[in-house]
Scaffold this motif. Structure first.
Motif: not given
Length: 64
Positions: A18-25
């Motif tokens: 995933q490219t960003d923390e929002e996507s990982r969350k």
């Protein structure tokens, strides 16, 4: 998330992709939801679809 699971990619590897923390969350949350009751929901959905698509007399041999 289901696509990753079907291809056998681990949760950790999927999160790393995933490219960003929002996507990982969001992915972590989806993964947890699936682990709680996702497989059971898929089984139930498969039963319903099978019942709709099987003729009353069941399966028959089409090779003859």
């Amino acid at each position: 998330m289901l696509g990753y699971r079907l291809t056998g990619i681990s949760r950790e590897r999927t999160l790393a992709l995933q490219t960003d923390e929002e996507s990982r969350k969001a992915l972590r949350a989806a993964w947890r939801r699936f682990e709680r009751n996702g497989m059971e929901r898929l089984r139930e959905a498969a039963k319903i679809k099978l019942k709709k698509n099987v003729a009353e007399n069941g399966f028959f041999d089409t090779s003859k």
